[in-house]
Design an enzyme around this catalytic site. Structure first.
Site, short mmCIF file in Angstrom:
data_model
loop_
_atom_site.label_atom_id
_atom_site.label_comp_id
_atom_site.label_asym_id
_atom_site.label_seq_id
_atom_site.Cartn_x
_atom_site.Cartn_y
_atom_site.Cartn_z
CG ASP A 271 25.73 12.88 39.08
OD1 ASP A 271 26.10 13.82 39.80
OD2 ASP A 271 25.84 11.69 39.44
CD GLU A 458 30.46 10.54 43.36
OE1 GLU A 458 30.54 10.58 42.13
OE2 GLU A 458 30.13 11.53 44.05
#
Ligand code: BGC
Length: 577
Positions: A271, A458
Site C-alpha cells: 500500500d 480512509e
C-alpha cells in the site's frame, strides 16, 4: 484456466526473466504516479513496471486524453531494452470513480445489502470496461475486509460483517472484473487489504489487529481463498499490524499463508509508501512484489533493494519470484500483444445500460428499517411533499468518499442524478425543497428527510480520529431537520445516507418510516422508484445495527460475531411494504 496457455506463459516468463538485469527486475517491482515530476523519464531510466492513478492531477480532460497520456507512457516502456509493457492501476472502487462522467455504483456496503451476486458481477464487469475505457488494466478493488467496528472509516468499502456474504460477493466481483483477463474490456482485480484491515481494535485504520490465528483463519481468510480460487491477479497488503507485526512485513501471513498455503501465484502489492513506512527490505523478504514507490520513495526503494541484493540480505530468488509474478500477470492480461487502450470503448462510459444497472443496485441496496402504519409506499398523487436536507440535493453527498476525489465531493458531478431529482420525477403533486428545515412548509402532507454523513475516506473517516469531529450519531442539525417536521405532526420518511450503521435509535422512533440508503453513487433517482412503489424494498442489513453508543466501548461494535451485545436490528434484517 487454459492449461496449455498457462504452460506457454510460464515458458515466456522464464525466458524473459533470464534476459533481465537486476535494475530491470527492480524496475518491474516499482510503481509510480503518472504526474510525478520526472515520471516520463523514470519509465525509461528507472525501468518502471506500473503506474498508479489516484488523487492528484488527472491524465487529461476527456477519456481520449486519458488514453493518450497512458499510450504515450506505454510507448516509452515499450521502447526500453526489453519492451515490457506497463500496468496502469486505479482506485476504481465503486465504478471508475476517478473519472467524472463514469457510472458510479453504490459503495460495497450497499452491494452487501443487495446480497445479489449476479448484480455484483455485472457491476464489476462494467467497472472493468469503464476503467479500460479510461486507459487502465488494473483496479485496486474489491476491498474484502470484514469490518468488526463501525468506527473504522472504511466500513463502506467492504461488503459486510458476514464472512459468508463477503465470500459470495467476492467471487462475483473477481469474476466480473477479470472475466478471462485477456479480453480488452476486463482488468486485473486486487483483493485488499491483506489482512485484518477491518478487524483492528476499536476500528482504527492501520491499527493493531489482535485476533489470534484461529480467528483470522475462520473469519478473515475465507474471502481471500475464494478470490485466489477465482484467479485474482493481485492482493494488496494492509496498513495494520497483526499481533504487533506490520502486515507488510508479515512473512508468515503473506508468504506462508497466502502465497504458499493458498497457492496464490499473482502479485502482492504494497500500500501507499509501504517501503519507507513498514520496514524497507523486510517487506520484500516478507513477500511484497510491487512497491507503491510514490511521494519520494522511488530512489530509496530502488537503491535500497539493490543494496540488499548486493549485501545478500535479500536473496536473488526472492526478486525473481516477484518479477515472475508481475510478468505472469502481464502475459495473462495479453499486454504484450495489446498494450494500448481501445478507443472504441470510450463511447461506453456512463451509458444508459450501465446507469440502469447502477439504478437497480440503488433500489436493491435500500434497507427498510421501519414503516409505521404503512406510510410507504407513497402515493404519487400526494398533494404536497417537502424534501428536506442538503443530502437530498447533492450527488456528491450521496456518494461518499472515493468519488471524483479521494475524500469525495460535496458538489454535484457530471452525469449523476440526486434523490430530489427522483422524487420530482415520481410525484404528480407539488414537491418543495427545504435544504435546512428553515422554510416551514408545514402544510406539506409528507416530509422526506434526507440526513447522513459527509464524505470521507480512509483514516479521515475513523470515529475518534484526532483530526476530525465525526460521531456515530447524526449531527444536531440533522436531528433538528427530523424534529422540525415531526413535531408539526407531518408524516416523516427518513432516508439515511451513510457509510455505516449509525446510532439513530431516537430518530427511528420519531419517524414514520426509516430507510438505510448507504452511499448510493451516481443514480440517486433510484431511491424514489422504491419510495413511490414502482419496486418494493428487498435490501437486507449487511451489518448488525447498533442500539447505542455504549455498543462501541469495547474493541468491536455489535457485529454478529459478538454475542455479548444485542443489536437494534440483526444482520439480515430488512422490511418490505
Ligand atoms: C489505500 C488503498 C489504495 C491506495 C492507492 C491507500 O492509501 O489504503 O486502498 O488502493 O491508497 O490509492
Amino acid at each position: 484456466m487454459n492449461v496449455s496457455k498457462e504452460v506457454q506463459i510460464e515458458q515466456k516468463v522464464d525466458a524473459l526473466l533470464k534476459l533481465m538485469t537486476l535494475e530491470e527486475k527492480i524496475g518491474q517491482m516499482s510503481q509510480i504516479r503518472h504526474f510525478e515530476e520526472s515520471a516520463d523519464e523514470h519509465i525509461t531510466e528507472k525501468l518502471i513496471g506500473s503506474i498508479i492513478h489516484t488523487e492528484g492531477p488527472t491524465p487529461g480532460k476527456t477519456a481520449l486524453d486519458w488514453q493518450k497520456r497512458f499510450t504515450e507512457l506505454q510507448k516509452k516502456a515499450l521502447a526500453t531494452r526489453l519492451g515490457i509493457p506497463l500496468l496502469f492501476a486505479v482506485d476504481a472502487v465503486h465504478g471508475q470513480n476517478t473519472y467524472e462522467g463514469a457510472t458510479i455504483f453504490p459503495h460495497n456496503i450497499g452491494l452487501g445489502a443487495t446480497q445479489n451476486e449476479e448484480l455484483v458481477e455485472k457491476i464489476a464487469s462494467i467497472t472493468a470496461l469503464e476503467s479500460q475505457a479510461t486507459g487502465f488494466n488494473w483496479v485496486f478493488s474489491p476491498c474484502i475486509a470484514i469490518p468488526f467496528n463501525e468506527k473504522w472509516g472504511r466500513v463502506y468499502e467492504a461488503f459486510s460483517e458476514s464472512t459468508e456474504l463477503t465470500e459470495k460477493l467476492t467471487k462475483a466481483s473477481v469474476k466480473g472484473h477479470q472475466g478471462n483477463l485477456s479480453d480488452p474490456t476486463t482488468v486485473m482485480a486486487t483483493a485488499k487489504h491483506f489482512i485484518g484491515d477491518g478487524a483492528t481494535d476499536f476500528g482504527v485504520e492501520g491499527g493493531e489487529t489482535s485476533l489470534d490465528s484461529k480467528q483470522i483463519q475462520n473469519r478473515l481468510l475465507a474471502p481471500y481463498k475464494i478470490a485466489v480460487k477465482e484467479n485474482i491477479g493481485a492482493v494488496m497488503a494492509s496498513f495494520n499490524t497483526v499481533s504487533g507485526i506490520s502486515m507488510h512485513a508479515h512473512k508468515a501471513l503473506i508468504t506462508d499463508t497466502l502465497k504458499v498455503g493458498m497457492n496464490f501465484d499473482g502479485i502482492v502489492v504494497s500500500d501507499w509508501k509501504g517501503y519507507s513506512r513498514f520496514g524497507e527490505n523486510d517487506i520484500i523478504n516478507a513477500g511484497i512484489d510491487v512497491i507503491m514507490a510514490v511521494d519520494g520513495d522511488l530512489e530509496d526503494f530502488q537503491d535500497g533493494l539493490k543494496a540488499g541484493v548486493e549485501n545478500k540480505t535479500v536473496k536473488m530468488s526472492r526478486i525473481d519470484d516477484a518479477v515472475k509474478r508481475i510478468l505472469r500477470q502481464k502475459f495473462r492480461l495479453g499486454l504484450f500483444e495489446n498494450p494500448f487502450p481501445e478507443a472504441s470503448l470510450i463511447s461506453k462510459i456512463g451509458i444508459k445500460e450501465h446507469r440502469d444497472i447502477a439504478r437497480q443496485a440503488v433500489r436493491e441496496s435500500l434497507v427498510l428499517l421501519k414503516n409505521e402504519k404503512n406510510v410507504l409506499p407513497l402515493s404519487k398523487e400526494i398533494k404536497k411533499i417537502v424534501v428536506v436536507g442538503e443530502h437530498a440535493n447533492s450527488s456528491g453527498l450521496q456518494s461518499g468518499g472515493w468519488t471524483i476525489h479521494w475524500q469525495g465531493t460535496k458538489e454535484n458531478y457530471k452525469g449523476a442524478t440526486t434523490i430530489l431529482d427522483g422524487i420530482k420525477k415520481q410525484a404528480k403533486g407539488q414537491v418543495v425543497y427545504d435544504k435546512d428545515a428553515t422554510k416551514k412548509y408545514f402544510d406539506a402532507d409528507i416530509a422526506i428527510i434526507v440526513v447522513g454523513e459527509l464524505p470521507y475516506a480512509e483514516f479521515f473517516g475513523d470515529i475518534d480520529h484526532e483530526s476530525n469531529q465525526l460521531k456515530l450519531t447524526l449531527t444536531e442539525t440533522h436531528q433538528k431537520y427530523i424534529k422540525t417536521y415531526q413535531e408539526k405532526g407531518i408524516k416523516t420518511v427518513v432516508v439515511l445516507v451513510s457509510g455505516r450503521p449509525l446510532v439513530v435509535t431516537d430518530e427511528i422512533a420519531q419517524s414514520d418510516a426509516f430507510i438505510a440508503a448507504w452511499l448510493l453513487g451516481s443514480e440517486g433517482d433510484g431511491v424514489a422508484e422504491v419510495l413511490f412503489g414502482d419496486f418494493n424494498f428487498s435490501g437486507k442489513l449487511p451489518h448488525s445495527w447498533p442500539k447505542g453508543i455504549k455498543d462501541y466501548q469495547s474493541k468491536y461494535g455489535p457485529n454478529f460475531w459478538d454475542n455479548t451485545k444485542e443489536p437494534l436490528f440483526k444482520f439480515g434484517y430488512g422490511l418490505k411494504y
